[in-house]
Scaffold this motif. Structure first.
Motif, PDB file in Angstrom:
ATOM      1  N   LEU A  58       1.860   2.209  -3.398  1.00  0.00           N
ATOM      2  CA  LEU A  58       2.950   3.141  -3.699  1.00  0.00           C
ATOM      3  C   LEU A  58       4.017   3.118  -2.605  1.00  0.00           C
ATOM      4  O   LEU A  58       3.846   2.473  -1.572  1.00  0.00           O
ATOM      5  N   ALA A  64       1.589   9.194  -2.586  1.00  0.00           N
ATOM      6  CA  ALA A  64       0.174   9.066  -2.952  1.00  0.00           C
ATOM      7  C   ALA A  64      -0.492  10.443  -3.031  1.00  0.00           C
ATOM      8  O   ALA A  64      -1.254  10.716  -3.963  1.00  0.00           O
ATOM      9  N   ILE A 186      -5.975   8.556   0.314  1.00  0.00           N
ATOM     10  CA  ILE A 186      -4.611   8.023   0.430  1.00  0.00           C
ATOM     11  C   ILE A 186      -4.444   7.334   1.787  1.00  0.00           C
ATOM     12  O   ILE A 186      -5.067   7.716   2.778  1.00  0.00           O
ATOM     13  N   SER A 188      -1.161   5.541   4.390  1.00  0.00           N
ATOM     14  CA  SER A 188       0.282   5.405   4.615  1.00  0.00           C
ATOM     15  C   SER A 188       0.544   4.113   5.382  1.00  0.00           C
ATOM     16  O   SER A 188      -0.228   3.738   6.267  1.00  0.00           O
ATOM     17  N   ALA A 202      -0.713   4.092  -0.307  1.00  0.00           N
ATOM     18  CA  ALA A 202      -1.662   3.673  -1.339  1.00  0.00           C
ATOM     19  C   ALA A 202      -2.531   4.842  -1.740  1.00  0.00           C
ATOM     20  O   ALA A 202      -2.816   5.740  -0.937  1.00  0.00           O
ATOM     21  N   LEU A 203      -2.922   4.805  -3.003  1.00  0.00           N
ATOM     22  CA  LEU A 203      -3.833   5.789  -3.560  1.00  0.00           C
ATOM     23  C   LEU A 203      -5.157   5.080  -3.815  1.00  0.00           C
ATOM     24  O   LEU A 203      -5.172   3.952  -4.326  1.00  0.00           O
ATOM     25  N   LYS A 211      -6.621   4.788 -11.821  1.00  0.00           N
ATOM     26  CA  LYS A 211      -5.589   3.919 -11.251  1.00  0.00           C
ATOM     27  C   LYS A 211      -4.471   3.694 -12.274  1.00  0.00           C
ATOM     28  O   LYS A 211      -3.285   3.790 -11.952  1.00  0.00           O
ATOM     29  N   SER A 218       3.658   6.560 -11.620  1.00  0.00           N
ATOM     30  CA  SER A 218       4.511   6.062 -10.527  1.00  0.00           C
ATOM     31  C   SER A 218       5.635   5.155 -11.039  1.00  0.00           C
ATOM     32  O   SER A 218       6.515   4.776 -10.272  1.00  0.00           O
TER      33      SER A 218
END
Ligand SMILES: *Cc1c(COP(=O)(O)O)cnc(C)c1O
Length: 376
Positions: A58, A64, A186, A188, A202-203, A211, A218
């Motif tokens: 993301l 996220a 999550i 960063s 990211a998630l 997902k 998103s």
């Protein structure tokens, strides 16, 4: 004349092959928020963290967390319990959802969410209002929170946990990587984090369905139709394929970055632990911190400030520890459960330069300035 360069708290550190993946994006014309680098970056992270997780790349860690709260159906009028000792980005998405944060203080062993206060807060909110919709716990500065204890409380009251692992990629708790310890994690990849895509996140979820839902939300929530059809509100939160290329290169050197940050911690500890007025956060048994930032606590606010100002004089960046959310003007009206731990850390703690690209010479330059007020 020789001018000294500024020393930053945590600056980007490229490994070498980032450029190759970025060039690939250009040469194949995948200049879009999808493409081979996005898919490749996601599988790189999945492989690294293990645990059969599914990863969605993301545009930021904040995005996220926002999507995590949407997957958990946090909405207007809900309350979400959030660690108070953190960066505001942990809590802001609660407000984006029209929900209300309730802040929980830290325990001294990890500086993260106190499991005891968490349970007290849950019981209080159930009694006075309604059951909180989610819990956001944070592995601050890379140190894992007490996941067994937090998960046990969460399970007892059947409340899902969002694991803010923005600062803890590469950290481990017993046998598992941070980011995989709860319902939703999550990461960063902001410019100051342990690896970076300049901006990104990211998630981490446990099923393909989650997902797919996150990716759907998103990318503006486009329903399956030949025209653009929308039945829910979406976001533009997907990671660019160009930036994902930087991420792929960075994943190749992640373990080296963790090792370098841990060496910084050991350097500071070796030279400073002899002073009674300085202390370090140690890893509890079976906790492995990526040591994203080395933090010290001093025995007084004055000493902390003396050190900070001595560093500033030589163009060296340092910063007090996070100001707790329950003390922030923007969250002043929020309910909070406190014990004085985070407020005390905020008053006496300092983040030291911790980049993986600091040289031995840089570290000694920092040390010399820290020693000045200590040797007075
Ligand atoms: C950096 C950070 C975030 C937000 O990540 P971005 O990618 O900057 O949006 C969230 N929580 C914590 C604890 C962070 O340090």
């Amino acid at each position: 004349m020789l001018t000294k360069t500024k020393i930053y708290l945590s600056s980007p550190h490229m490994g070498g092959s980032e450029q190759k993946f970025v060039d690939e994006a250009f040469s194949t014309n995948w200049i879009a928020p999808l493409g081979p680098n996005v898919n490749g970056f996601e599988s790189d992270i999945q492989e690294y963290i293990g645990g059969n997780k599914h990863v969605a790349a993301l545009s930021s860690g904040t995005a996220a967390i926002h999507l995590a709260l949407q997957l958990l159906k946090v909405s207007k009028g809900d309350e979400v319990l959030c660690q108070s000792f953190t960066f505001s980005a942990s809590a802001n998405p609660i407000v984006y959802q029209g929900a209300t944060p309730v802040f929980i203080d830290s325990e001294p062993d990890t500086w993260n969410m106190s499991p005891e206060l968490l349970e007290i807060a849950i019981q209080d909110r159930i009694q006075k209002y309604k059951k909180p919709k989610a819990i956001i716990a944070v592995h601050l500065y890379g140190m894992p929170y007490k996941a067994k204890e937090i998960n046990a409380v969460a399970k007892k009251y059947d409340i899902p946990v969002v694991e803010d692992s923005a600062e803890a990629l590469g950290s481990r708790y017993y046998d598992d990587y941070c980011g995989t310890l709860s319902d939703i994690g999550i990461f960063s990849f902001n410019g100051n984090k342990i690896i970076t895509t300049s901006g990104g996140g990211a998630l981490v979820v446990t099923s393909k369905e989650e997902k797919d839902r996150a990716v759907f939300l998103s990318t503006q929530a486009r329903d399956n139709a030949p025209h653009y059809e929308h039945s829910v509100i979406g976001h533009n939160y997907r990671l660019s394929n160009v930036l994902a290329g930087i991420g792929r290169g960075q994943m190749e050197v992640l373990d080296e970055r963790v090792a370098a940050r841990r060496r910084n911690f050991e350097f500071y500890k070796k030279h400073l632990s002899k002073f009674n007025s300085i202390s370090f956060l140690e890893e509890p048994e079976s906790f492995f911190s990526n040591r994203w930032i080395t933090c010290i606590t001093t025995d007084s606010y004055k000493l902390r400030e003396d050190i900070r100002l001595a560093l500033q004089e030589d163009d060296i960046e340092s910063r007090p520890l996070w100001k707790p959310m329950h003390m922030q003007p923007v969250f002043k009206d929020c309910v909070h459960f406190t014990n004085g731990v985070s407020e005390d850390l905020f008053n006496r703690g300092l983040c030291l330069p911790s980049g993986s690209n600091l040289t031995e010479h840089d570290l000694h330059r920092v040390l010399k300035k820290i020693l000045k007020p200590l040797n007075l």
